[in-house]
Design an enzyme around this catalytic site. Structure first.
Site, short mmCIF file in Angstrom:
data_model
loop_
_atom_site.label_atom_id
_atom_site.label_comp_id
_atom_site.label_asym_id
_atom_site.label_seq_id
_atom_site.Cartn_x
_atom_site.Cartn_y
_atom_site.Cartn_z
N CYS A 100 25.78 -65.77 91.21
CA CYS A 100 24.43 -66.03 91.71
C CYS A 100 23.63 -66.89 90.73
CB CYS A 100 23.73 -64.71 92.05
SG CYS A 100 22.45 -64.95 93.28
N HIS B 210 27.27 -62.27 95.59
CA HIS B 210 27.64 -61.31 94.55
C HIS B 210 28.97 -60.65 94.90
CE1 HIS B 210 23.83 -61.18 92.26
NE2 HIS B 210 23.30 -61.56 93.42
N GLU C 227 30.83 -58.93 93.19
CA GLU C 227 31.01 -57.61 92.55
C GLU C 227 30.72 -56.45 93.50
OE1 GLU C 227 28.71 -59.87 91.77
OE2 GLU C 227 26.80 -58.99 91.14
N1 GLN Z 1 16.96 -65.96 90.80
C1 GLN Z 1 17.93 -66.56 91.62
C2 GLN Z 1 17.50 -66.64 93.07
O1 GLN Z 1 16.62 -65.97 93.48
C3 GLN Z 1 19.25 -65.83 91.52
C4 GLN Z 1 19.21 -64.44 92.04
C5 GLN Z 1 20.36 -63.59 91.59
O2 GLN Z 1 21.00 -63.91 90.61
N2 GLN Z 1 20.59 -62.48 92.27
O3 GLN Z 1 18.06 -67.41 93.83
#
Ligand code: GLN
Length: 565
Positions: free
Chosen positions: A397, A538, A540
């Protein structure tokens, strides 16, 4: 006939904590679930978080731990991840509640006149709302057993209404409601003896809520001896065989196995009044095999996780990235390796860029999810280091967004490239806010409003990502395309205006949303770098003990190769 009916009724097991927090209620609840599932019962689990926050999405990870995202997009507590992983099930938002969520629903109902002009009161309406949600979660999946973990420890003001709900359920259905207390028995260094007194007090505190535990899980540094078992039995009002020893373990995956050494599933089935079928060999053997792997790996694989949500006072916590850690373990264990994870604070690289050299020690680097400005420059420096020194890198992410920014700065030469989240004044916003998010930000409507939950992505044939998913259950085919389903939690995306430039400079967008406008996976070809891959989602959250995540497995494989070099 009467017995048969009884057997069909859903049973509810409340798991409550005594003495201190962090004794492993979540793992206990998950393990109870697993050993019951293993007895042929359909099990689901619920987490009750006593916070006023409506969900965990707005809580600081250093205080509350990881935000675990469900398939339906609910932002929940990390224990929901434990339940999904141990039970191999997919949970929904009805399985998670906070004080805030319960009150919000009651107030909304009141506004809709659903209480038909009655005075709406904390008691009974709040506990009734809680009960309604618990029953609904059981009904949704036709559960034989619902396990409900009440957050916090008994004696706290915050969870009283949840205990009241449990007590009311017991009054209504005495034969279907049960209580397991997970308590802690300290062995003070100077005393050298395991002490039962705090647990006795905890049980009494629970008694004042009108609840008597059916089982007591005695957590401690060591095994609980017979003498203390008898003491607890006498003073806490339960048969000695209901007191279960749960000493510290190296691997939490041994806990269900340890419970079974004490014949816990048999004892539980007995009090629940359900038929205790023979242990399901298949589930049990695969679990046992997996748990053994946790101890087998002799060779280590060294992974650095570079983030910022670790420190609390003088202590370092890894809870903020729990699913990432577990995902690494599953893929490493599968390859008979022992993962050695180090927590590195990205802010350190901003203060002292020379420190980056320490990254050479690692077989692989992960930059996980994150938010905001702090530590971003340090992360970018680490990504550059990993790319230039050909150290396997996996970006999750924010970690993927960092890859794109770093590439734009150092390969495309766009020196001020950034994400709008960090620098809205940059001339080269390569990570921009998603169109659908603009309105939320304008209205300060932050809670539960990101792009959340499961979305589909189409994979590019021949890419590293594609090859990783190939021949796994995660890869589906539709209309001649290969697709995957992964969980998301973000507001920003790769700015479409820069995609062509990035591609021309060698970056591959190997996963894209079906419409092609959101970049889901980015990678560099193998001939350029052994493993330089990031995901907007994600992965994970979908890594399971018996079913490791293909991308984590591909990353760990690359780390092992790196080690051999
Ligand atoms: N801050 C970034 C976004 O909002 C990544 C979010 C995250 O890593 N879950 O897109």
């Amino acid at each position: 006939m009467a017995k048969k009916n009884l057997e069909k009724k859903t049973k509810y097991i409340f798991v409550v904590g005594g003495v201190i927090s962090g004794v492993g209620k979540g793992i206990t609840a998950s393990s109870l679930g697993l050993i019951l599932k293993n007895r042929g019962l359909r099990v689901t689990a619920i987490k009750i978080d006593p916070y006023i926050n409506v969900d965990a999405g707005t809580m600081n990870p250093t205080e509350h731990g990881e935000v675990f995202v469900l398939s339906d997009g609910d932002e929940t507590d990390q224990d929901m991840g434990n339940y999904e992983r141990f039970l191999g099930v997919e949970l929904t938002r009805v399985n998670y509640m906070t004080t805030g969520r319960v009150y919000k629903n009651v107030i909304e109902r009141e506004r809709n006149l659903e209480y038909k002009g009655k005075c709406v009161q904390v008691v009974p309406h709040i506990p009734l709302e809680v009960i309604g949600r618990i029953k609904q979660a059981g009904k949704n999946v036709k559960a034989d057993v619902v396990i409900i973990e009440i957050g916090g420890t008994v004696g706290e003001y915050e969870n009283i209404l949840f205990l009241e709900a449990a007590r009311m359920m017991k009054i209504e259905n005495p034969k279907d409601i049960f209580f397991v207390m997970v308590s802690y028995l300290p062995t003070p260094g100077k005393v050298g003896e395991m002490k039962t007194k705090p647990t006795q007090h905890a049980v009494r505190a629970l008694n004042t809520s009108g609840i008597q535990p059916d089982f007591l899980i005695a957590r401690g540094e060591t095994v609980l001896d017979e003498k203390r078992k008898e003491k607890i039995s006498l003073f806490c009002n339960m048969a000695p065989d209901r007191v279960i020893s749960a000493p510290d373990v190296d691997s939490v995956y041994d806990i269900p196995l340890n419970f079974e050494k004490e014949k816990l599933s048999e004892k539980l089935c007995d009090i629940l009044g359900v038929v205790c079928k023979k242990v399901d060999g298949k589930i049990w053997n695969s679990w046992r095999n997996f748990a053994k792997h946790a101890h087998n790996g002799k060779e280590t694989v060294k992974i650095a996780i570079i983030g910022k949500y670790f420190e609390t006072g003088d202590f370092v916590l890894s809870d903020s990235y729990l699913s990432v850690i577990e995902a690494i373990k599953y893929s490493a264990y599968m390859q008979n390796k022992k993962p050695e994870i180090s927590w590195l604070n990205s802010v350190d690289y901003e203060k002292d860029p020379k420190k980056l050299k320490e990254l050479k020690k690692y077989d692989g680097i992960i930059v996980p999810g994150g938010f905001g400005t702090r530590g971003v420059e340090g992360k970018l420096a680490a990504v550059k280091f990993a790319r230039e020194n050909k150290i396997p890198y996996f970006g999750l992410c924010y970690g993927m967004q960092m890859m794109v920014i770093e590439y734009a700065r150092n390969v495309l030469g766009l020196k001020d490239a950034n994400t709008r989240e960090v620098n809205p004044d940059s001339q080269n916003i390569v990570i921009d806010v998603m169109e659908s998010q603009k309105e939320h930000l304008k209205n300060n409507s932050y809670g539960g409003s990101m792009r959340l939950g499961t979305y589909k992505a189409i994979l590019k044939p021949g890419s590293i990502a594609f090859k990783a998913y190939l021949s796994t259950k995660a890869l589906a085919s539709a209309g001649g395309k290969k697709e995957i389903f992964e969980r998301h939690r973000h507001r920003y995306e790769v700015n479409p205006n820069f995609i062509e430039k990035l591609e021309n400079a060698g970056m591959i967008f190997s996963g894209q949303s079906p419409s092609g406008d959101l970049m889901e996976i980015v990678e560099l070809p193998k001939k350029t770098h052994p493993f330089f891959l990031g995901t907007q989602f994600h992965p994970e959250f979908l890594a399971h003990p018996l079913n490791p995540h293909p991308l984590f497995t591909a990353f760990i494989k690359a780390c092992i190769l790196q080690k051999k070099k």
